[in-house]
Write a protein that holds these residues in place. Structure first.
Motif: not given
Length: 261
Positions: A80-88, A105-117, A236-239
């Motif tokens: 359901g995402g846009m297909g971007g990378s960590a660099a994007d 934004l980081i806590e939810c969109g990056v960190l929690a998102g990496n757990v849920l995916k 993955l979350v740490t990185a």
């Protein structure tokens, strides 16, 4: 840059295929949209007034970020995402840093998102995250955190106190990282509980909280990841945390240089 919904069937592609960066045209379009958003909404006097208010609405910009596609940016189209990378995502965070956002934004969109995916148990929650319906943040998992759990038939009992959890007070849901001496680490999902937290503001106006978890009992249905899968997600979350917070810091420094030059 609207968020895409690409897995209405409920199936997900959890392969380890690396997501490629956007091409130059896509990058330019994303950058232009985010720069326009920042230009329209970033005013230092208004920001100071916002973070000085008695009560701060940490969701004020959340739907706008979802509508821009920022929350969908780092996830595969099959999720359901846009297909971007960590660099994007890092490029986007650098641009948005000039807007002095205080939303998690980081806590939810990056960190929690990496757990849920990482596992199928988080698919529905990831859907809600991407479209901006819910704010989910991780609680625990840092070297200073000590959250424990015990398993009984059909339930999970938590214990421990977590200090200074960014974004926790603004969240609808928490992803609790807890450990058991016999079975290792697990990640469970629970509704955010205002009665369990002491909320406060960090120096930059962002929200945080101390959370008391002693005696919380959750059903087995709350389990998102356990053992090896949990460890994989947390690596993955740490990185991603290092990358995301560094990008945000670079963006703030660039904005400061541009303002004071």
């Amino acid at each position: 840059m609207p968020a895409q919904r690409a897995h209405a069937s409920g199936t997900r592609d959890n392969s380890r295929r690396t997501t490629v960066n956007f091409d130059d045209t896509a990058k330019a379009a994303i950058a232009a949209a985010l720069e326009r958003y920042v230009a329209e909404r970033s005013d230092l006097a208004a920001h100071c007034e916002r973070i000085s208010a008695d009560v701060i609405d940490y969701r004020r910009e959340w739907q706008a970020l979802a509508d821009l596609g920022v929350l969908a940016l780092p996830f595969k189209e099959s999720m359901g995402g846009m297909g971007g990378s960590a660099a994007d995502m890092a490029d986007a965070l650098q641009t948005l840093a000039a807007g002095l956002l205080i939303e998690p934004l980081i806590e939810c969109g990056v960190l929690a998102g990496n757990v849920l995916k990482t596992g199928d148990n988080g698919a529905a929650a990831l859907d809600d995250l991407i479209i901006g319906r819910t704010i989910t943040v991780p609680v625990g998992g840092r070297c200073c955190d000590d959250i424990r759990y015990d398993r009984t038939p059909g339930s999970i009992r938590l214990s421990g106190i977590v200090r200074v959890v960014p974004g926790a007070a603004a969240a609808d849901e928490w992803l609790i990282v807890a450990a058991n001496a016999a079975t290792g680490r697990s990640i469970v999902r629970m509704p955010a509980d205002p009665a369990r937290q002491v909320a406060f503001r960090l120096m930059d106006g962002r929200g945080a909280a101390d959370i008391q978890l002693d005696g919380i009992v959750l059903s087995d249905a709350s389990l998102v990841l356990q053992q090896a899968m949990a460890d994989r997600a947390l690596a993955l979350v740490t990185a991603s945390a290092v990358c995301a917070y560094s990008a945000d810091a670079v963006g703030v420094m660039r904005a400061l240089v541009a303002t004071t030059a």
